[in-house]
Design an enzyme around this catalytic site. Structure first.
Site, PDB file in Angstrom:
ATOM      1  N   GLY A 248      -1.104  15.763 -29.876  1.00 30.54           N
ATOM      2  CA  GLY A 248      -2.454  16.297 -30.092  1.00 30.54           C
ATOM      3  C   GLY A 248      -3.060  15.647 -31.332  1.00 30.54           C
ATOM      4  O   GLY A 248      -3.831  16.271 -32.074  1.00 30.54           O
TER       5      GLY A 248
ATOM      6  N   ILE B  82      -3.386  13.482 -25.127  1.00 35.35           N
ATOM      7  CA  ILE B  82      -3.685  13.304 -23.698  1.00 35.35           C
ATOM      8  C   ILE B  82      -4.842  12.329 -23.523  1.00 35.35           C
ATOM      9  O   ILE B  82      -4.939  11.644 -22.509  1.00 35.35           O
ATOM     10  CB  ILE B  82      -3.974  14.672 -23.030  1.00 35.35           C
ATOM     11  CG1 ILE B  82      -3.879  14.563 -21.517  1.00 35.35           C
ATOM     12  CG2 ILE B  82      -5.314  15.240 -23.486  1.00 35.35           C
ATOM     13  CD1 ILE B  82      -3.843  15.905 -20.809  1.00 35.35           C
TER      14      ILE B  82
ATOM     15  N   GLN C 213      -8.740  17.931 -34.508  1.00 40.46           N
ATOM     16  CA  GLN C 213      -9.217  18.172 -35.878  1.00 40.46           C
ATOM     17  C   GLN C 213      -8.087  18.031 -36.899  1.00 40.46           C
ATOM     18  O   GLN C 213      -8.250  17.378 -37.927  1.00 40.46           O
ATOM     19  CB  GLN C 213      -9.851  19.571 -35.984  1.00 40.46           C
ATOM     20  CG  GLN C 213     -10.597  19.774 -37.298  1.00 40.46           C
ATOM     21  CD  GLN C 213     -10.883  21.233 -37.630  1.00 40.46           C
ATOM     22  OE1 GLN C 213     -10.321  22.151 -37.021  1.00 40.46           O
ATOM     23  NE2 GLN C 213     -11.747  21.448 -38.595  1.00 40.46           N
TER      24      GLN C 213
ATOM     25  N   TYR D 104      -6.088  33.404 -26.570  1.00 35.44           N
ATOM     26  CA  TYR D 104      -5.521  32.513 -27.587  1.00 35.44           C
ATOM     27  C   TYR D 104      -4.520  33.268 -28.474  1.00 35.44           C
ATOM     28  O   TYR D 104      -3.394  32.819 -28.695  1.00 35.44           O
ATOM     29  CB  TYR D 104      -6.677  31.968 -28.412  1.00 35.44           C
ATOM     30  CG  TYR D 104      -6.327  31.068 -29.567  1.00 35.44           C
ATOM     31  CD1 TYR D 104      -5.735  29.826 -29.364  1.00 35.44           C
ATOM     32  CD2 TYR D 104      -6.640  31.438 -30.873  1.00 35.44           C
ATOM     33  CE1 TYR D 104      -5.453  28.987 -30.437  1.00 35.44           C
ATOM     34  CE2 TYR D 104      -6.373  30.606 -31.943  1.00 35.44           C
ATOM     35  CZ  TYR D 104      -5.773  29.378 -31.724  1.00 35.44           C
ATOM     36  OH  TYR D 104      -5.506  28.553 -32.791  1.00 35.44           O
TER      37      TYR D 104
ATOM     38  N   ASP E 218       0.736  13.644 -21.966  1.00 38.04           N
ATOM     39  CA  ASP E 218       0.373  15.009 -21.582  1.00 38.04           C
ATOM     40  C   ASP E 218       1.579  15.885 -21.896  1.00 38.04           C
ATOM     41  O   ASP E 218       2.624  15.749 -21.261  1.00 38.04           O
ATOM     42  CB  ASP E 218       0.036  15.059 -20.077  1.00 38.04           C
ATOM     43  CG  ASP E 218      -0.310  16.466 -19.618  1.00 38.04           C
ATOM     44  OD1 ASP E 218      -0.211  17.411 -20.438  1.00 38.04           O
ATOM     45  OD2 ASP E 218      -0.671  16.619 -18.441  1.00 38.04           O
ATOM     46  N   ILE E 219       1.438  16.776 -22.859  1.00 36.65           N
ATOM     47  CA  ILE E 219       2.582  17.566 -23.325  1.00 36.65           C
ATOM     48  C   ILE E 219       3.130  18.496 -22.237  1.00 36.65           C
ATOM     49  O   ILE E 219       4.261  18.971 -22.322  1.00 36.65           O
ATOM     50  CB  ILE E 219       2.222  18.358 -24.613  1.00 36.65           C
ATOM     51  CG1 ILE E 219       3.458  18.959 -25.274  1.00 36.65           C
ATOM     52  CG2 ILE E 219       1.204  19.454 -24.317  1.00 36.65           C
ATOM     53  CD1 ILE E 219       4.494  17.966 -25.697  1.00 36.65           C
TER      54      ILE E 219
ATOM     55  N   LYS F 103      -0.526  32.745 -28.971  1.00 31.84           N
ATOM     56  CA  LYS F 103       0.061  32.420 -30.276  1.00 31.84           C
ATOM     57  C   LYS F 103       1.128  33.453 -30.670  1.00 31.84           C
ATOM     58  O   LYS F 103       2.161  33.096 -31.233  1.00 31.84           O
ATOM     59  CB  LYS F 103      -1.026  32.347 -31.357  1.00 31.84           C
ATOM     60  CG  LYS F 103      -1.932  31.116 -31.237  1.00 31.84           C
ATOM     61  CD  LYS F 103      -1.177  29.821 -31.491  1.00 31.84           C
ATOM     62  CE  LYS F 103      -2.087  28.606 -31.482  1.00 31.84           C
ATOM     63  NZ  LYS F 103      -1.328  27.338 -31.552  1.00 31.84           N
TER      64      LYS F 103
END
Ligand code: NAD
Ligand code: SER
Length: 311
Positions: free
Chosen positions: A9, A36, A13, A141, A51-52, A145
């Site tokens: 990734g 990706i 950011q 999300y 692609d993880i 997490k």
């Protein structure tokens, strides 16, 4: 074996800046960037398109480069995850399992995986949120997490996997753009200020959220990964804090430098997400265990952003 890092990734950011700092510290060839999306930028080499979700592809790249550590950043963030809940769950969980299983099988030695303030929910104490507290996240999300944190802790306890994690607050930087989070307004506002455009804020003016300048976040990440193993006592994820502000407060700081800058407030679906999160974070365990301390506050952050955001 010498250190060889894979950042998954890397075009996002955090990844953009993390790769640069890891290469400053350990050398260009010690850090393989991967995403990706193809990079197309020779400056990012060595780079692998990955692609993880594809465990075989991950395995191949890890073996080919003799990877010893993985920093796993690929995920969908809070706002995008609400739009694509199934994809968010699949990516945020499967990517983590693919990496944790490599560590469980002894193929890699160490894993960094970021959690978030999104693990907390409306029933969590909002001010100075403790390390250990009520956690009932109401976002896709946040659920992913929190589940990820529990799996990290499980792999550490059951299989002695050396996994390390931080609950990042909203991260702010001028070098890379944020990717679909609820805290993104705190980056976008600087672009509008520099363009002398009226800023439309998607949160209410009094919504206080924990935030951090990216340089602090990158330092925290590498410091945690480089800390002696015996100092890393929390294997779910560490609270870390930088600063707390509301849209009204960051606006007040910006107009000291840009007096004619205007703001309006039009809260959208992200308000509900933000309202469910803490306002400030107690990061005393991170300070005690591995010496964490933030350097930047709202004033220094705003000055850096106003000096460096290019429009
Ligand atoms: P980002 O959205 O900017 O970057 C994510 C990167 O992952 C993108 O470049 C994307 O192309 C890549 N990606 C997406 N799907 C992929 C896949 N299947 N395989 C490989 N790569 C894929 O995110 P970010 O802000 O850099 O966040 C990185 C991590 O930090 C995430 O886990 C996020 O939840 C966490 N985090 C970020 C913040 C923040 O404020 N930025 C705060 C808390 C936690
Ligand atoms: N900045 C992130 C988001 O808003 C927090 O995890 O999604």
């Amino acid at each position: 074996m010498s250190k060889k890092i894979l950042v998954v990734g890397s075009s996002g950011q955090i990844g953009t800046e993390l790769v640069i700092e890891l290469r400053n510290r350990f050398g260009r060839d010690a850090v393989i960037a991967s995403d990706i999306r193809s990079s197309g930028d020779p400056m990012v080499e060595p780079f692998e398109q990955l692609d993880i979700m594809n465990g075989d592809q991950l395995n191949k790249i890890v073996k080919q480069h003799g990877i010893t550590e993985v920093y796993l950043l690929a995920a969908l963030l809070s706002a995008t995850a609400e739009q694509k809940p199934q994809l968010a769950w699949d990516l945020n969980m499967q990517g983590l399992f693919n990496v944790l299983n490599l560590a469980k099988d002894g193929v890699i030695e160490k894993v960094f995986w970021p959690s978030s303030i999104a693990v907390f929910g409306p029933s969590t104490p909002k001010i100075n949120t403790p390390q250990v507290t009520i956690m009932e996240p109401t976002t896709v999300y946040g659920i992913s997490k929190l589940a990820g944190e529990r799996w990290c802790d499980y792999y550490a306890r059951k299989y002695d996997v050396d996994v390390r994690s931080l609950r990042y607050p909203g991260l702010i930087s001028y070098k890379s753009l944020p990717g679909g989070g609820t805290t993104d307004y705190a980056v976008d506002i600087f672009y509008s200020a520099k363009k002398r455009e009226k800023f439309t804020c998607f949160l209410k003016k009094d919504t206080a959220l924990p935030m951090m300048y990216m340089e602090d976040a990158i330092r925290a990440t590498i410091d945690l990964m480089e800390a002696p193993k015996e100092n890393v006592l929390i294997r779910s994820s560490y609270n870390i804090a930088g600063m707390t502000f509301t849209p009204e407060e960051i606006y007040a700081v910006i107009i000291n430098s840009v007096p004619d800058f205007e703001i309006e407030y039009k809260p959208d679906f992200r308000q509900e997400i933000a309202s469910s999160w803490p306002a400030s974070i107690d990061d005393s365990r991170a300070s005690k265990d591995w010496g964490w301390q933030a350097k930047h506050d709202l004033n220094s952050l705003a000055q850096i952003m106003l000096d460096n955001v290019s429009v």
